[in-house]
Design an enzyme around this catalytic site. Sequence first.
Site, PDB file in Angstrom:
ATOM      1  N   MET A   1      -0.100   4.936  -6.373  1.00  0.00           N
ATOM      2  CA  MET A   1       0.108   6.015  -7.335  1.00  0.00           C
ATOM      3  C   MET A   1      -1.220   6.729  -7.566  1.00  0.00           C
ATOM      4  SD  MET A   1       2.107   3.413  -9.877  1.00  0.00           S
ATOM      5  CE  MET A   1       2.419   4.576 -11.202  1.00  0.00           C
TER       6      MET A   1
ATOM      7  N   ILE B   1       1.126   2.383 -16.000  1.00  0.00           N
ATOM      8  CA  ILE B   1      -0.245   2.090 -15.587  1.00  0.00           C
ATOM      9  C   ILE B   1      -1.057   3.370 -15.738  1.00  0.00           C
ATOM     10  CG2 ILE B   1      -1.727   1.024 -13.873  1.00  0.00           C
ATOM     11  CD1 ILE B   1       0.672  -0.030 -12.441  1.00  0.00           C
TER      12      ILE B   1
ATOM     13  N   GLY C   1      -4.083   6.040 -12.101  1.00  0.00           N
ATOM     14  CA  GLY C   1      -4.229   5.612 -10.706  1.00  0.00           C
ATOM     15  C   GLY C   1      -3.998   4.127 -10.516  1.00  0.00           C
ATOM     16  N   SER C   2      -3.124   3.738  -9.588  1.00  0.00           N
ATOM     17  CA  SER C   2      -2.740   2.338  -9.513  1.00  0.00           C
ATOM     18  C   SER C   2      -1.835   2.085  -8.314  1.00  0.00           C
ATOM     19  CB  SER C   2      -2.020   1.950 -10.802  1.00  0.00           C
ATOM     20  OG  SER C   2      -1.083   2.950 -11.148  1.00  0.00           O
ATOM     21  N   ARG C   3      -1.183   0.913  -8.328  1.00  0.00           N
ATOM     22  CA  ARG C   3      -0.333   0.516  -7.220  1.00  0.00           C
ATOM     23  C   ARG C   3       0.739  -0.447  -7.725  1.00  0.00           C
ATOM     24  NH1 ARG C   3      -2.729  -2.316  -1.715  1.00  0.00           N
ATOM     25  NH2 ARG C   3      -1.070  -3.819  -1.379  1.00  0.00           N
TER      26      ARG C   3
END
Length: 219
Positions: free
Chosen positions: A98, A183, A186-188
Amino acid sequence: MTIHKEGYGIIRTFFLILAILDVILYFAFGTGLLLNILLFLSLAFFLLIVSFFRVPKRVPVVGDNLVMAPADGKVVVIEETVELEYLKDRRIQVSIFMSPLNVHINWYPINGVIKYFKHHSGLFLKAWLPKSSTDNERTTIVIEKDSKTTILMRQIAGAVARRIVSYAKEGESVNQCQQEGFIKFGSRVDLYLPLDTKIEVELNQEVTGSQTIIGRLNE
């Protein structure tokens, strides 16, 4: 479009900071082109922060044998691996990165019961790196659909993301495409699916949370 509740405090804080800075800039530079440019940049930055917490209007796509995308973003991993924390067996891992421009709400990919939840403190490596799945700050959520089907979902903080919010509670029944968490910046999200799942996405494909079919469970 509405604003997610997780953004209220941050938006207020940035508004006050930028308002104070704009007043300082006004007294420092007075009126003129330079001040107008700085005010425009200040407004643009504030609108970017607001847009990060946007909640889009979507009609969820649901299906008993479907695994829906838990997040907006790009598919960066599709591979067979061993999940060592809870499942301790071989799984198909599908990971979605993301970016800061994506909607950052997370959704449950299937119906089921939360069998396990744990928050892990950790590092803040770049979220697309393989080591982020085990070394970064993260949460692990295990959803049991039925006695034969269990999947694991993992929220992972990235180099910019510094806070993971999860609403998961062990023993709670959850619905497909229900909000699971958020989240920030920025993330996953990783999914660990049964090996006989028919994967419906490809590497580098852009997916939309609660809309894109990640896979079909073999029932």
